[in-house]
Structures are given as structure tokens and as C-alpha cells.
Design an enzyme around this catalytic site. Structure first.
Site, PDB file in Angstrom:
ATOM      1  N   ARG A 214       0.990  -1.266  -0.079  1.00  0.00           N
ATOM      2  CA  ARG A 214       0.078   0.065   0.002  1.00  0.00           C
ATOM      3  C   ARG A 214       0.964   1.247  -0.087  1.00  0.00           C
ATOM      4  O   ARG A 214       0.433   2.230  -0.737  1.00  0.00           O
ATOM      5  CB  ARG A 214      -0.757   0.054   1.233  1.00  0.00           C
ATOM      6  CG  ARG A 214      -1.808  -1.074   1.361  1.00  0.00           C
ATOM      7  CD  ARG A 214      -2.840  -0.929   2.591  1.00  0.00           C
ATOM      8  NE  ARG A 214      -3.571  -1.973   2.670  1.00  0.00           N
ATOM      9  CZ  ARG A 214      -3.563  -2.823   3.738  1.00  0.00           C
ATOM     10  NH1 ARG A 214      -2.999  -2.685   4.794  1.00  0.00           N
ATOM     11  NH2 ARG A 214      -4.280  -3.879   3.686  1.00  0.00           N
ATOM     12  N   PHE A 230     -11.622  -5.530  -5.153  1.00  0.00           N
ATOM     13  CA  PHE A 230     -11.522  -6.391  -4.158  1.00  0.00           C
ATOM     14  C   PHE A 230     -10.834  -5.872  -2.991  1.00  0.00           C
ATOM     15  O   PHE A 230      -9.925  -5.932  -2.277  1.00  0.00           O
ATOM     16  CB  PHE A 230     -10.483  -7.534  -4.475  1.00  0.00           C
ATOM     17  CG  PHE A 230     -10.763  -8.373  -5.442  1.00  0.00           C
ATOM     18  CD1 PHE A 230     -11.724  -9.314  -5.429  1.00  0.00           C
ATOM     19  CD2 PHE A 230     -10.070  -8.369  -6.764  1.00  0.00           C
ATOM     20  CE1 PHE A 230     -12.147 -10.236  -6.593  1.00  0.00           C
ATOM     21  CE2 PHE A 230     -10.526  -9.054  -7.851  1.00  0.00           C
ATOM     22  CZ  PHE A 230     -11.390  -9.892  -7.637  1.00  0.00           C
ATOM     23  N   ASP A 252     -16.090  -4.052  -3.781  1.00  0.00           N
ATOM     24  CA  ASP A 252     -16.081  -5.204  -3.173  1.00  0.00           C
ATOM     25  C   ASP A 252     -17.508  -5.945  -3.287  1.00  0.00           C
ATOM     26  O   ASP A 252     -18.420  -5.014  -3.298  1.00  0.00           O
ATOM     27  CB  ASP A 252     -15.388  -4.855  -1.616  1.00  0.00           C
ATOM     28  CG  ASP A 252     -14.962  -6.153  -1.023  1.00  0.00           C
ATOM     29  OD1 ASP A 252     -13.803  -6.344  -1.108  1.00  0.00           O
ATOM     30  OD2 ASP A 252     -15.892  -6.740  -0.681  1.00  0.00           O
ATOM     31  N   SER A 253     -17.407  -7.107  -3.290  1.00  0.00           N
ATOM     32  CA  SER A 253     -18.790  -7.670  -3.055  1.00  0.00           C
ATOM     33  C   SER A 253     -19.393  -7.968  -1.759  1.00  0.00           C
ATOM     34  O   SER A 253     -20.622  -7.931  -1.715  1.00  0.00           O
ATOM     35  CB  SER A 253     -18.682  -9.345  -3.577  1.00  0.00           C
ATOM     36  OG  SER A 253     -17.590  -9.971  -2.869  1.00  0.00           O
ATOM     37  N   ALA A 282     -16.616  -8.609  -8.889  1.00  0.00           N
ATOM     38  CA  ALA A 282     -15.514  -7.998  -9.735  1.00  0.00           C
ATOM     39  C   ALA A 282     -15.496  -8.388 -11.159  1.00  0.00           C
ATOM     40  O   ALA A 282     -15.489  -7.262 -11.968  1.00  0.00           O
ATOM     41  CB  ALA A 282     -14.264  -8.900  -8.865  1.00  0.00           C
ATOM     42  N   ASP A 300      -6.652  -7.465  -6.019  1.00  0.00           N
ATOM     43  CA  ASP A 300      -6.241  -8.203  -4.791  1.00  0.00           C
ATOM     44  C   ASP A 300      -7.267  -9.201  -4.333  1.00  0.00           C
ATOM     45  O   ASP A 300      -7.909  -8.970  -3.327  1.00  0.00           O
ATOM     46  CB  ASP A 300      -5.695  -7.082  -3.559  1.00  0.00           C
ATOM     47  CG  ASP A 300      -5.445  -7.988  -2.474  1.00  0.00           C
ATOM     48  OD1 ASP A 300      -4.688  -9.029  -2.726  1.00  0.00           O
ATOM     49  OD2 ASP A 300      -5.144  -7.300  -1.231  1.00  0.00           O
ATOM     50  N   CYS A 340      -2.949 -14.597  -3.346  1.00  0.00           N
ATOM     51  CA  CYS A 340      -2.499 -14.956  -1.972  1.00  0.00           C
ATOM     52  C   CYS A 340      -3.050 -16.429  -1.966  1.00  0.00           C
ATOM     53  O   CYS A 340      -2.927 -16.979  -0.808  1.00  0.00           O
ATOM     54  CB  CYS A 340      -3.353 -14.120  -1.007  1.00  0.00           C
ATOM     55  SG  CYS A 340      -4.780 -14.081  -1.092  1.00  0.00           S
TER      56      CYS A 340
HETATM   57  N1  SAH Z   1      -7.105  -5.304  -0.731  1.00  0.00           N
HETATM   58  C1  SAH Z   1      -7.579  -5.598   0.576  1.00  0.00           C
HETATM   59  C2  SAH Z   1      -8.037  -7.010   0.781  1.00  0.00           C
HETATM   60  C3  SAH Z   1      -8.736  -7.965  -0.180  1.00  0.00           C
HETATM   61  S1  SAH Z   1      -9.319  -9.379   0.594  1.00  0.00           S
HETATM   62  C4  SAH Z   1      -6.941  -4.804   1.482  1.00  0.00           C
HETATM   63  O1  SAH Z   1      -5.957  -4.408   1.202  1.00  0.00           O
HETATM   64  O2  SAH Z   1      -7.537  -4.694   2.690  1.00  0.00           O
HETATM   65  C5  SAH Z   1     -10.264  -9.767  -0.869  1.00  0.00           C
HETATM   66  C6  SAH Z   1     -11.731  -9.201  -0.552  1.00  0.00           C
HETATM   67  O3  SAH Z   1     -12.354  -9.566  -2.156  1.00  0.00           O
HETATM   68  C7  SAH Z   1     -12.572  -9.185   0.424  1.00  0.00           C
HETATM   69  O4  SAH Z   1     -13.026  -7.833   0.860  1.00  0.00           O
HETATM   70  C8  SAH Z   1     -13.882  -9.767  -0.173  1.00  0.00           C
HETATM   71  O5  SAH Z   1     -14.890  -9.302   0.131  1.00  0.00           O
HETATM   72  C9  SAH Z   1     -13.752  -9.558  -1.744  1.00  0.00           C
HETATM   73  N2  SAH Z   1     -14.231 -10.314  -2.794  1.00  0.00           N
HETATM   74  C10 SAH Z   1     -14.425 -11.926  -2.764  1.00  0.00           C
HETATM   75  N3  SAH Z   1     -15.166 -12.203  -3.811  1.00  0.00           N
HETATM   76  C11 SAH Z   1     -15.272 -10.914  -4.773  1.00  0.00           C
HETATM   77  C12 SAH Z   1     -16.024 -11.076  -6.012  1.00  0.00           C
HETATM   78  N4  SAH Z   1     -16.209 -11.846  -6.679  1.00  0.00           N
HETATM   79  N5  SAH Z   1     -16.268  -9.541  -6.237  1.00  0.00           N
HETATM   80  C13 SAH Z   1     -15.575  -8.686  -5.591  1.00  0.00           C
HETATM   81  N6  SAH Z   1     -15.024  -8.603  -4.528  1.00  0.00           N
HETATM   82  C14 SAH Z   1     -14.758  -9.884  -4.028  1.00  0.00           C
END
Ligand code: SAH
Length: 396
Positions: A214, A230, A252-253, A282, A300, A340
Site C-alpha cells: 500500500r 477487491f 468489493d462484493s 469483480a 487483490d 494470495c
Molecule cells: N485489498 C484488501 C484485501 C482484499 S481481501 C486490503 O488491502 O485490505 C479480498 C476481498 O475480495 C474481500 O474483501 C472480499 O469481500 C472480496 N471479494 C471476494 N469475492 C469477490 C468478488 N467476486 N467480487 C468482488 N469482491 C470480492
């Protein structure tokens, strides 16, 4: 003698232990002596009855996870010493007494000699997450050690093992405060403020492993239109907005995550004109967004592959989202892309992003290869512990 049950390996199955690999698979075991149950501490011996290591029992194909290779009593003093060693590392990284950052990972699984345990520190709150019965059984002792180590600086310890234990072992337990009580927690990371809710939030409440990435994003964000896909509670978004991005969208979802992302913007004095939070899937968002609108995109996603069986599908998933982002980003745009998934290694991830770039037909430069920060250390004998991989790309 410490009285632990003995795990005796089959002949010739002691090589990995001798190389300090911290797992023993069930197929390597000849016999286990005495009465035992999942989570018990055991001493491991070669077929020739030479002591090799000590760990705890699990019920799956990984039968023992090892935490020490010298025979001794595993008492509170043993764990205290291990906690202190972990603390010293974070202290030396400048994380335990920083004006700018008061959240960090204190215990990171095998990387700190605690297979199946995570402890995250959020200011005055510690969150324990056990992924194994062996570690879960010790939670009260770990909470005591934390209180002794931090003294008055620690106001609460929350055990958030319910989901991880159920997934890994089928054990059903309840999350609970082991000490102190619930209170809204606001942490600082590189001077930015974040609301962390370990009770309702994902994982232990915040994704501490992206701290340095970040910070790196800050140096690219000025004047850009940023899509934080995400985005969870807006980690990358706040850094981008504070660094002078023209516009930031957190997608985010999870509606709960976006709600906190919006509150985090307020906390950091970022106006609605600059930032907006969007609850969306996404794939849908990426497919329908305009070409060449965003010029800084963060991808992410959650771990698409949880195990080897789902790896192929996961690779297709990574390829699809990266393809959309590379195809649509404005010329000269910057893409921060991550995986990850433990079972997708760096080489595989790079290949998949390369394939996505080829299909998009754009010229792409690799600017940085990213990983997890030093408070998420890797045990060199346990390469399986590598998980966070990222690339910073410039797309022409
Ligand atoms: N980048 C963030 C962490 C991401 S964790 C940070 O720095 O804090 C992954 C995220 O993806 C979660 O918040 C989850 O809710 C979201 N997610 C999972 N499936 C998804 C989808 N199909 N579309 C959008 N977001 C999604």
C-alpha cells in the site's frame, strides 16, 4: 522424560524432518505409542528410535506439525520464549513502538515456529486465530503470555478461531474474548487510520500483509484515477487518496466491507468527491467498465485456489480478471496485481498474468515483484508458507 506419546516413522521416512521441514504426513508414520488424540503434543522418532522433533497431532493427511527439533518440556516457559522471540523481530522492524503504525502480525504460523497459529496486534487489541486443535487448546495460555508481555498496553484478546478451525478440522467452537471486551478499534498504518472490526470483519479484521505494498502504491497514485478492486475496507484506497489521486473507487462484493471503507474515508478526511465505495462482483464490474477510464488498478482477490484440486480453475480466474484490467487500463496505466493462493507459486502467477497480457495485446513492463512484509516471515525449510505474490506493471 516428558511423557509425550511417541510417533515412530517408517524406515527411510525421516529425511524431511532432518531437513527441518515442519510437517509429517500420515503415510510416513509406522506407529504412534500409547493413548492419543488430535492436538496432543508428541515426540517424533526415526525407525531406529532416534529423537527427531516435537509437535502436535492432527487428524488429516498432515499428521504432525512440528515446532521444535530439540527434546524438551513444552510448558508455558517454552511458549513464552517463542513469543518473546517473535516480539523481538517486530521490535527490530520498528513496529512495536511506532507513532505511525500500531498494527502488525506478531505470530505468523510456521514462519515464527507456531504452525497453525496467527496472532495479529491491533493497537490495544490482540486477535488470536488457530488453524489447528493443537494451537487452539493453548489459547488461554497464549492470552496470558500476551497480557504479561504487553502489560497495560493490551486491553483485550479476542479468539477468532471458529471459521478457521471448522474449515481445517471440522471442530465447532465459538469466537470469544479471552480477556477484555469488545470495543471499536481504530488502528494506524503508516499514519493512515483504519477501523478494524475483528468480530464481524474478514480474517482477523484487516489485511496486514499489504502494508508495504500500500505504501508503494502511494508513490504511483498522484493525479490518477484509481480502481481498487477487491478493496475490502479501503486499504489501498486511502493511501491513493492521501497521495493525491484524482478519483478513487473501492469495489468489493461485501456490503459490510464497503460500509467500513466509506467510514474509513471520513476518518482520514477524504471527501465523497474523491472516493466512492461500490458493492459489486469483480467480474461484472471489470467487464462493464469503460475502456481507458482508470489509470491505476489494484487487483487483490481472495485466494482463488484453496487446494491443489481447485488450482486450474483458480488460474483461469486470475487470468480472466488480469486480462480485463490489462485490456481496459488507460495507456501508461499502472496495475498492482496479487495472488494470495498458497498453491499458486510466483512462477505460475507470473505465467498467468503474462498469458493475460498476450491476449490483451498490450505492451507491459514489470516494475516491481511484491511479496509479504517481514512481520509475515517465511520459514526457509517450509517454502509452502510463501503465499502473497504481486506484480506492479506499466501498461502501454
Ligand atoms: N485489498 C484488501 C484485501 C482484499 S481481501 C486490503 O488491502 O485490505 C479480498 C476481498 O475480495 C474481500 O474483501 C472480499 O469481500 C472480496 N471479494 C471476494 N469475492 C469477490 C468478488 N467476486 N467480487 C468482488 N469482491 C470480492
Amino acid at each position: 522424560m516428558n511423557g509425550y506419546s511417541k510417533v515412530i516413522l517408517k524406515k527411510g521416512k525421516d529425511e524431511a524432518v532432518r531437513r527441518f521441514h515442519p510437517w509429517i504426513f500420515s503415510g510416513a508414520i509406522e506407529e504412534i505409542s500409547g493413548q492419543y488424540q488430535e492436538g496432543d503434543i508428541v515426540d517424533v522418532f526415526s525407525a531406529g528410535m532416534e529423537y527427531l522433533a516435537t509437535g502436535y497431532l492432527l487428524s488429516g493427511s498432515i499428521a504432525v506439525k512440528l515446532f521444535i527439533f530439540r527434546q524438551q518440556l513444552i510448558d508455558k516457559k517454552f511458549w513464552q520464549t517463542a513469543f518473546e522471540s517473535a516480539f523481538k523481530l517486530r521490535e527490530s522492524l520498528g513496529l512495536t513502538d511506532s507513532k505511525l503504525t500500531n498494527c502488525y502480525r506478531l505470530i505468523h504460523n510456521e514462519g515464527d515456529g507456531f504452525p497453525g497459529l496467527i496472532v495479529d496486534i491491533y493497537g490495544e487489541l490482540a486477535v488470536i486465530q488457530a488453524h489447528s486443535v493443537g494451537m487452539y487448546q493453548l489459547r488461554a495460555q497464549f492470552s496470558e503470555i500476551l497480557q504479561e508481555m504487553y502489560g497495560k498496553k493490551l486491553k483485550a484478546v479476542y479468539d477468532k478461531s471458529a471459521e478457521s478451525l471448522r474449515k481445517m478440522t471440522g471442530f465447532k467452537v465459538e469466537d470469544q474474548f479471552l480477556f477484555g471486551s469488545p470495543k471499536e478499534t481504530i488502528v494506524k498504518e503508516n499514519g493512515h487510520k483504519f477501523l478494524v472490526d475483528p468480530v464481524k470483519g474478514q480474517k482477523t479484521g484487516f489485511f496486514l500483509d499489504q502494508r508495504e505494498n500500500r505504501q508503494l502504491l502511494s508513490s504511483f497514485a498522484k493525479g490518477r484515477k484509481v480502481l481498487n478492486m477487491f478493496g475490502y475496507t479501503g486499504g489501498f484506497s486511502i493511501y491513493a487518496a492521501k497521495a493525491g489521486a484524482k478519483e478513487v473507487k473501492t469495489v468489493d462484493s461485501s456490503a459490510a466491507a464497503i460500509e467500513i471503507a466509506i467510514r474509513n474515508m471520513e476518518l482520514n478526511g477524504i471527501s465523497d468527491d474523491t472516493h466512492s465505495g461500490i458493492v459489486a462482483d469483480a467480474r461484472n464490474f471489470l467487464t462493464s467498465m469503460d475502456d481507458h477510464y482508470f489509470d491505476l488498478i489494484i487487483l487483490d482477490p481472495p485466494a482463488y485456489a484453496k487446494n491443489l484440486d481447485s488450482r486450474k480453475q483458480a488460474l483461469n480466474g486470475y487470468k480472466a480478471i488480469n486480462n480485463q484490467a490489462i485490456r481496459k487500463i488507460a495507456p501508461g496505466g499502472i496495475l498492482f496485481t496479487f495472488s494470495c493462493s498458497q498453491v499458486v507459486d510466483r512462477q505460475m502467477f507470473t505465467s498467468v498474468v503474462t498469458a493475460a497480457a498476450i491476449e490483451a495485446g498490450r505492451k507491459v513492463q514489470v516494475l516491481h515483484q511484491l511479496s509479504q512484509p517481514a512481520d509475515h516471515p517465511l520459514n526457509i525449510y517450509h517454502q509452502e508458507g510463501t503465499y502473497l505474490k504481486g506484480l506492479v506493471l506499466r501498461i502501454l
